[in-house]
Every structure is written in C-alpha cells, then in structure tokens.
Design a protein around this motif. Structure first.
Motif, short mmCIF file in Angstrom:
data_model
loop_
_atom_site.label_atom_id
_atom_site.label_comp_id
_atom_site.label_asym_id
_atom_site.label_seq_id
_atom_site.Cartn_x
_atom_site.Cartn_y
_atom_site.Cartn_z
N ALA A 168 42.34 -32.06 17.84
CA ALA A 168 42.78 -33.71 17.53
C ALA A 168 43.36 -33.68 15.99
CB ALA A 168 41.45 -34.53 17.81
N ASP A 169 43.03 -32.70 15.13
CA ASP A 169 43.26 -32.72 13.86
C ASP A 169 43.39 -31.34 13.42
OD1 ASP A 169 44.12 -33.38 11.28
OD2 ASP A 169 42.28 -34.18 10.68
N PRO A 170 44.55 -30.80 13.57
CA PRO A 170 44.76 -29.33 13.15
C PRO A 170 44.90 -29.11 11.69
CG PRO A 170 46.61 -30.05 14.40
CD PRO A 170 45.48 -31.06 14.54
N LEU A 231 50.46 -30.24 11.47
CA LEU A 231 49.49 -29.23 11.39
C LEU A 231 48.83 -28.69 10.11
CD1 LEU A 231 51.65 -26.53 13.72
CD2 LEU A 231 49.87 -28.09 14.30
N GLY A 232 49.42 -29.50 8.96
CA GLY A 232 48.68 -29.13 7.69
C GLY A 232 49.34 -27.95 6.97
N TYR A 233 50.46 -27.77 7.08
CA TYR A 233 51.03 -26.46 6.54
C TYR A 233 51.71 -27.22 4.87
CZ TYR A 233 50.98 -23.16 10.11
OH TYR A 233 50.51 -22.23 11.03
N GLY A 234 51.60 -26.55 3.92
CA GLY A 234 52.02 -27.12 2.76
C GLY A 234 53.42 -27.24 2.51
N SER A 235 54.24 -26.63 3.53
CA SER A 235 55.64 -26.75 3.54
C SER A 235 56.18 -26.14 4.81
CB SER A 235 56.30 -25.81 2.15
OG SER A 235 56.05 -24.57 2.56
#
Length: 265
Positions: A168-170, A231-235
């Motif tokens: 639900a929150d990767p 997805l939470g990637y920084g860039s």
C-alpha cells in the motif's frame, strides 16, 4: 482488516474446450483453495491478483497470467480488488501448454484475445469464429514467454501484514529493526521469517516490490518521475538505474514493449 471468501458462480460446467468467466473481485476477496478437473488460466485485466499454489504465494499484474494444470490446488484473491478473467481449458486441449503452474508474460495480442473470448462467451458460433479465437489463445500460451517468477507473497503469519502495508505504501522506508518492533519480533527472527516465508531478505523483497509496483503504476498512466516519487526513490535517475538493474532495460523502453510487443514476435 479480514479477507472475505467469494462463492464461485453456480452452474458452470466443464469447458468445451474453453469456458471464460469475467468477475470483479472486491478488495480482500478470495476464492478458497480448490482444484479443477481441467486447466485454468488466471488473469486480471486491471488490478493485481494473489495466487497461492503448491506451497507458495505470489501476486501478478495485468502483464502476467498464471497457467494452472489440471488438478492443481490453488487459491486466488486480490488485496486491493481486481477485474478477474478466468479461462477454464479442457484437459486435452491444453495438455501441451505447461506441466506445472507457470507464470507467463501477457503481450497485447494475448490480452486482446482474452478480452474477445469474454465478449464471445454467450454468443452463437455459427461461423466458427469463437473456435478460432480459442485456438489462437492456446497457441499464444504455447508461444508465450515463461517468467522465472512473480512477486512472492507470504501465505500466512506476521509477514502478511508487513507485505500488505508495504504494498500500500512502497515508499515506507522502515527497516528490519523498526518492522521487528512493529510485529513483536527481533530483527534476527524477522530475517529468518522472511527467508522461510518469501524466500528472500526484506531488502530484496522490497526491491522486487518496487519493480512490480512501478510497472503497475506506469501502466496506469503515471510518468516515470511520478512513479519514482510514489515508490520513494530520491530521484528519477535513481529509479531508472534500479529499473535497469532489475529488468535490463529502461522504464520507457519496457512500457513501449508492453504496448507493441517484443521485436520479432
């Protein structure tokens, strides 16, 4: 939140040679473990399905389908809901597709044929058109690319809640120590449970999850940058690099192939 069982539609007889069922699976709905006297193709036109078979469990997206040979016990459900398309294939008609449960890549032609078979299910077949569609579906599965696996999923226990939360929150960045405290487990015990229940470390599973979700999100219309942020990637560049490492191509090239099919096919 509990999962709720779904009753199979009554009155469906053996396939001759294919019977197609279209059904909406609500969030956290599932069909209890069962088996058929015929083969089954498990597919979703939208959403994702959780498939449990032969002691393992995994999820598939609309870019994948599962072939279940005759007699294999299985359970199918959906965490967030899905448009389920189930194709029952007569034992003799599909005997040469695959001997074991297999995950196949679904290219645009196969998807279109499945949708056409759904539309033809209750129509008369005076000209033999439906029979030709059926034959093409089976030919496509014989030619389809088997995939080494799908996103593994725990069948039961504390990891189920963990995997559901990360799905639900990767972008959730909590590591083994934080999740261990959440689940009442030590980090070492959690690591052992991950290896036993999903066959890999939490870090590796999270990497697989992000790849899986990236295809789902981009298939739903999100841009590469929007997907990277979800997805939470920084860039964006970090996401593109991880995608290349995991799938051997860029996100843009991968999605183009999903639309047009691989070269030479």
């Amino acid at each position: 939140m509990l999962w709720e069982p779904i009753d199979a539609p009554p009155g469906l007889g053996p396939p001759k040679p294919i019977t197609v069922r279209a059904q909406t699976i609500p969030a956290r709905g599932y069909f209890a473990e069962h088996a058929h006297r015929w083969h089954q193709i498990v597919y979703a036109t939208s959403g994702v399905l959780t498939v449990a078979v032969e002691g393992r469990s995994f999820v598939i997206s609309p870019e994948q389908a599962v072939w279940l040979p005759t007699g294999v016990r299985h359970r199918v459900g959906s965490l967030l809901g899905a448009q389920f398309r189930s194709l029952w294939v007569a034992d003799e008609a599909g005997h040469d597709v695959a001997e074991r449960p297999t995950v196949f890549a679904v290219q645009p032609l196969l998807r279109a044929l499945i949708l056409e078979a759904v539309a033809l299910e209750d129509a008369t077949d005076d000209g033999g058109y439906a029979g030709r569609v059926t034959a093409l579906i089976l030919d496509q599965f014989r030619r389809a690319r088997p995939l080494p696996g799908a996103l593994p999923w725990p069948r039961e226990g504390p990891l189920v809640g963990l995997c559901e939360a990360l799905y639900a929150d990767p972008a959730d960045a909590r590591g083994p120590e934080e999740w261990g405290r959440e689940l009442g487990l030590s980090a070492r015990t959690l690591a052992r449970r991950c290896e036993a229940d999903i066959g890999m470390s939490l870090r590796s599973w999270r990497r697989c999850l992000r790849l899986f979700k990236s295809v789902e999100l981009m298939g739903g219309g999100l841009s590469v940058t929007e997907t990277a942020m979800q997805l939470g990637y920084g860039s964006t560049s970090a996401f593109v690099y991880a995608f290349r490492i995991g799938l051997g191509t860029s996100p843009q090239a991968y999605m183009r192939e999903q639309v047009s099919g691989p070269p030479g096919r």
